[in-house]
Structure formats: C-alpha cells, structure tokens
Write a protein that holds these residues in place. Structure first.
Motif: not given
Length: 293
Positions: A96-98, A107-111, A124-125
């Motif tokens: 969870s994050t803003v 998100v750009p780093r989750l890859g 991701v919430e």
C-alpha cells in the motif's frame, strides 16, 4: 437462511472506515454500489445499522453490537485464504502506498523486482487513506511521515528533496524574476496538505518568518500539487523525483536551484513478525537497495 455475505462484507468495511467513499476505494467499487448494498442489508434485516453524520458514517447501537463479530469472521476467512494460497505454493505480496509515489517511483522499478523474484506476485494498492495493516490485509505500507508508527516495524527508505517549480505560462504572465528563496513570497504559493513544506524550506534558506508563506491553495496529494502547478496556479514545492518528467518535458521549470531535504521521509511499515515471511523480507531488502540508489 441465505445470508448476503457481500453486503455484510461491505457493512464491515464502512464500519471500519466510517466512510462510504473510503470503503468503496478499499473494495474497488463505486460509492453508489456501497450505499445500495447497505440499504439491501438493512431492508432484509429490518434494522438500521449505519447513520450518516456530518463527517461520515456512524454505527447505530444495533450495528455496533454485531460489528465486532463480523469483523473477526471476515479476518478469519482472509487468514484462511492466505494460508491456503501459501500451501499451494503461491507467493503474493500486497503493498500500500500513495498514488504519486506508486506512479512516479515504485511502479517504474517493479520490473526489476519481478526479474529477481518472478515467483512473487505484487499487488499495489494506491490510496491516501491511512491503512490498518491487519484489517486491510496489507503486507507492506510505504508511507511519507516522521517514522512514528507505534507497534509496527519501521524501515527508513529515503528523504525526498524539495524544489520550487512553476509552469512557463505562470512565470511569463507574472514576469517573475526569482533569484533568491525570499522572492518566492511575491507570488501565489501552492501547498502540501499540512502547509508545512514552504515555511520549513524558507526557514532552511534563512528567510524570516512571513505570513505569505502560509497563504495559497493546499493539496493532499503531490500528484494534484504538480498538476496545479502545471495549470499555472502558482509556485509549488515538490519532491524533485516526482517532477522530473514534467521538468524534462518543459511543462514545469525549476525556478531556483536551491533544493532542501524534506521534513518527512519515506518508510516501509510492516506488522511485527511480518519480516519472517520470505516474500516480505526479500521485498524490503530490494526496496532498500532501490532507495539507496
């Protein structure tokens, strides 16, 4: 008797958050759908469970009497389902994050995380609401604050750097000449939700206390703050990382090269003992490394 489990679940969510809108966000449905399910439940039971107040919803006496048992029941269901997923070898993690932090940084780093751990599913919430890790079934919360989260395990990630920005149109329309930090006070300011950043930034640059530092519109989310600056509504003080794309594209201009670390920092927050789970531990190790970059 066939009980309306969906409506009961919605009742529990509204009872937790004291808000139809917040419950709708948590359940990924519309506020209208939440209100309709509550009406269906109350009509079927013949009792009033929730009452509207000026600042949200309140449990009635009847609602308060059944809420704890229903909350425990749904928590047990969730725990059982999580245990079943783990027994089948499925590894998942809810973060969870803003919304701004999720879109511009996480998100750009989750890859890269998926390349390292392809067997772990990440959900991701994005919400600006405070979360109860146990109640909201969240494994890791990424939050911007002072790091004071009693009863939880807290991992420091990074302190963002704040910099003043404005749109080219705003600077042109105001014929703005900003050479020192104090010059910002001559123009409309756009604030974060608690109006803390501008006064702190100005103080850090040795600008005397000035009432103008607290004037102007305020926005709870940095994403909205950046959009307001893009629309030419004033000068905004934003984390450099969030506005990098807008500055590179020319939609915003950094009006001074006088960045200053923010008062608050980013932290990863987990329940006690959650780090014993391999999924949580490897995610925290990874995000610490990313933040250190």
């Amino acid at each position: 008797m066939n009980y309306p489990l969906q409506a009961l679940r919605i009742f529990v969510e509204v009872g937790q958050r004291k808000s139809v809108k917040a419950a709708a966000q948590a359940l990924h449905v519309t506020p209208g759908a939440v209100s309709q399910q509550i009406r269906v439940l109350e009509d079927r039971l013949g009792v009033v469970l929730l009452e509207r107040e000026r600042l949200g919803m309140r449990l009635t006496e009847v609602g308060a009497s059944v809420y704890p048992s229903l909350l425990d029941a749904f928590l047990q269901i969730d725990q059982t389902m999580h245990a079943l997923e783990r027994s089948k070898g499925r590894r998942s993690l809810t973060v969870s994050t803003v919304a701004t932090f999720a879109a511009s940084w996480l998100v750009p780093r989750l890859g890269r995380f998926k390349q390292l751990h392809p067997d772990i599913e990440i959900r991701v919430e994005a919400t600006s609401e405070l979360v109860d890790l146990r109640r909201d079934r969240v494994d890791v919360a990424l939050r911007h604050g002072l790091g004071d989260y009693p009863g939880l395990e807290v991992t420091f990630l990074m302190a963002p750097v704040l910099t003043p920005v404005a749109s080219p149109e705003f600077l042109s329309a105001h014929q703005a000449e900003i050479k020192e930090a104090s010059d910002c006070l001559d123009y409309p300011l756009l604030h974060d939700g608690d109006r803390a950043d501008w006064p702190l930034w100005l103080k850090a640059h040795e600008v005397a206390n000035d009432a103008r530092a607290e004037r102007g519109s305020a926005f709870d989310d940095d994403f909205l703050l950046i959009r307001a600056a893009e629309a030419g509504q004033g000068l905004a003080l934003v984390p450099q990382a969030y506005a990098r794309e807008e500055i590179a594209a020319g939609r915003l201009i950094q009006v001074l090269d006088k960045p200053w670390p923010a008062r608050f920092a980013y932290y990863a927050v987990t329940q006690p003992g959650a780090n014993d789970r391999n999924e949580v531990r490897v995610f925290l190790d990874w995000i610490r490394e990313e933040a250190a970059r």
